[in-house]
Write a protein that holds these residues in place. Structure first.
Motif: not given
Lengths: 409, 409
Positions: B282-286
């Motif tokens: 989730t964090l990497a996608n942002h």
């Protein structure tokens, strides 16, 4: 739906604010239902800044590296204009010269376009995109980056218009069109509604400066109608096309003029078949451009030749002539600086004998001495005293009634 | 006769004067009997100026157009440096990324090099020319201009060195080499004579900032020796190579540190196989980069996860975690700002157990609380209070005797 090519010069894209304004002009044409290709120059003074940077390195930069340096100027503009279009919600893509398929000779600083492969531009237009192309540049078939010399962006625009079989090529500039003469000098100068390619070519070559002659030649060869118009004001400009239906009742269409002209006379040359070619080949080999040439025979053995040059070329010209004195075989040289060239242009002259005589009459009435004359089918050029240039232009403009609106027939 | 690739960064080519100075460094290598390829970045602040220009147009420029814009920076430098070399009497030629055969993915703003076709560079070297190549840029196979992201010019230099099977790649920068730690902070910091690729990679990743990690990886993969050295001063730099014969008696080679670190703890997460991957995906996608990760099990049902991030990413991280609260299923979040990361690096650690323990001991002696720890075979990283960062670095530098000249064996 048509294809429109728009060209914006350096002043029109001179700042971020102006680029955003140009984007609106482009979008307007898109919203009219056209496919749009935009050709842009480098921003305002950025070319001068790059030249200045090169001068800090060397006083004699190689032409190849200078092309490499200068080509960055338009690349900056295409990316910024494309960002502006995208930011306003339009799909757009930028292309450098080589990406746009503009192939040139491998002749740096002054290359001619040899071929345009419009496949990539067409593919993007067909995706509904506005295509933004860097003017003034191309690449040789070996992949060397080249530039097209003065007025190169005009040439790029017209060449792309030709390759796409475009309906029209609009040249946006800082004036509202082509005028009967320079409005900064003659306040009665009037914007022409239309002018033929040939007339425009004569005016361009005569230094009217609105459109580059190479671009006009290209447009004539491929029969692309041009419109010269203002990027600042939203008004009709001047149409340049093969036959003008408007303004056809005018015999003289415009008056071009330039000062800083010098007349050089080479006296006592041998009267031989090769004399003319020898002298002008010698000058051409040293990149010295000669304008009007007059030859007079003094006697069977001797001839004299007079020609006009830019005053800035005088020192070089005298040096070259001096160096070749023995091979050319002349007796001596005279020159007169402080002169000007004033020309009248109009394709109606062909069928109206006496236009040249009218011109001389007007000049004589003003007490102006004509020092050299040169004529073509659609123009008459005279060399006169520089001090009398403006008087001559005003008198001719008034006498040929150029400020009068033509009858629309 | 060998092949040397030299890379000069933006500061080294920041003005016409400095470019002329760089030309002398290049010529020196040429006069040593080598074939020389030079890779250069954009001049000093010119990239910032181009970014500022784009920001005047739009706050969200497309990556493709940004690449088009930024690629002009290096193109200016290559032409100017080539002019300088020519002006000093040396034969030289400049190439943009695409002209030099640098092929990348079609991934704008952060492309990876997929292939280098060195045929054109080789042909020019064999003509006796110095080849000047634009760093940081390439083109996709479809002819789109791309840029390589941060440290891209280092990567260009190493990749060209690999493709030419060069003898050496010299990275000229504004420091004289790789130091045991930042000499601006610890005045006892000493320049290393040599360092291994792996140690350099850890230091580069840890923010030492001298060489980009991608460039070091490339050099390691192709076994190209690098030398990091100063473009201003004529002294030996630091060699980066596979096995260092020098300085091998040092267990710890260097200390890296950075402040503005924040520790985020996500408490009361469900103890499931997918919890870790869900939260970090989730964090990497942002585009939020997480550094050290620590997981602790509270009981069979619940786990807690702590991780460190750059403090500048805190707001975004909290926002994303909040948005995904129900899908992630955590109970609450805690965070602590004002932290710093201090790391010791050295390939000798593998065979010297107890180095980490030594580090903790030194920190404890200074009254420094260690909040997070992460280790690899050749480094130990700790997260501590930002206020104690300099104290920690100084104590570690002294305790591991990094300022002492090593025995040359």
């Amino acid at each position: 739906m048509g294809i429109i090519v728009q060209k914006f010069g350096g002043t029109s894209v001179g700042s971020a604010e102006r680029i955003l304004h140009v984007a609106d002009r482009v979008i307007q044409e898109m919203e009219n239902g056209n496919q749009v290709v935009v050709v842009v120059s480098a921003m305002g003074k950025s070319t001068d800044q790059l030249v200045e940077l090169a001068n800090q390195i060397t006083s004699k930069p190689s032409k190849r590296e200078m092309d490499m340096l200068l080509a960055t100027g338009e690349q900056v503009t295409i990316s910024l204009l494309t960002m502006a279009l995208q930011n306003k919600g339009y799909d757009a893509i930028s292309f450098t010269g080589w990406q746009a398929g503009i192939e040139t000779e491998e002749q740096h600083s002054n290359a001619r376009i040899t071929n345009i492969n419009p496949a990539k531009i067409k593919a993007e237009l067909d995706k509904g995109r506005i295509v933004v192309v860097a003017g003034f540049q191309g690449a040789s078939s070996a992949g060397q980056i080249t530039t097209l010399g003065r007025g190169g962006s005009d040439t790029t625009a017209v060449a792309i218009a030709a390759s796409l079989n475009a309906d029209k090529c609009d040249i946006y500039t800082d004036v509202t069109g082509v005028f009967t003469t320079d409005p900064r000098v003659v306040k009665e100068a009037r914007k022409l509604e239309a002018i033929s390619y040939d007339e425009m070519l004569e005016l361009a070559n005569l230094g009217a400066g609105v459109l580059h002659p190479r671009a006009v030649e290209f447009a004539k060869n491929y029969q692309i109608p041009l419109e010269v118009r203002s990027s600042m004001e939203d008004e009709r400009g001047t149409i340049v096309e093969e036959e003008t239906s408007m303004e056809q009742n005018l015999v003289v269409k415009g008056i071009a003029f330039e000062d800083q002209v010098t007349k050089v006379s080479v006296l006592g040359l041998p009267n031989e078949l090769t004399t003319l070619s020898t002298i002008f080949t010698t000058l051409a080999n040293h990149n010295l451009n000669v304008d009007i040439i007059i030859q007079s025979t003094t006697n069977d053995k001797k001839i004299s030749i007079s020609f006009s040059i830019k005053t800035s070329d005088l020192d070089d010209t005298l040096k070259i002539l001096e160096q070749h004195k023995s091979s050319l075989g002349y007796e001596h040289i005279e020159y007169e600086t402080g002169l000007a060239k004033v020309s009248i242009v109009g394709s109606g002259m062909v069928s109206n004998p006496g236009v040249a005589a009218n011109m001389f009459e007007v000049l004589a009435e003003q007490g102006i001495d004509v020092k050299m004359v040169s004529t073509s089918e659609i123009k008459v050029s005279t060399v006169i005293s520089g001090e009398q240039m403006v008087t001559a232009v005003e008198a001719l403009h008034s006498s040929f009634e150029l400020s009068k609106e033509p009858l629309n027939v």
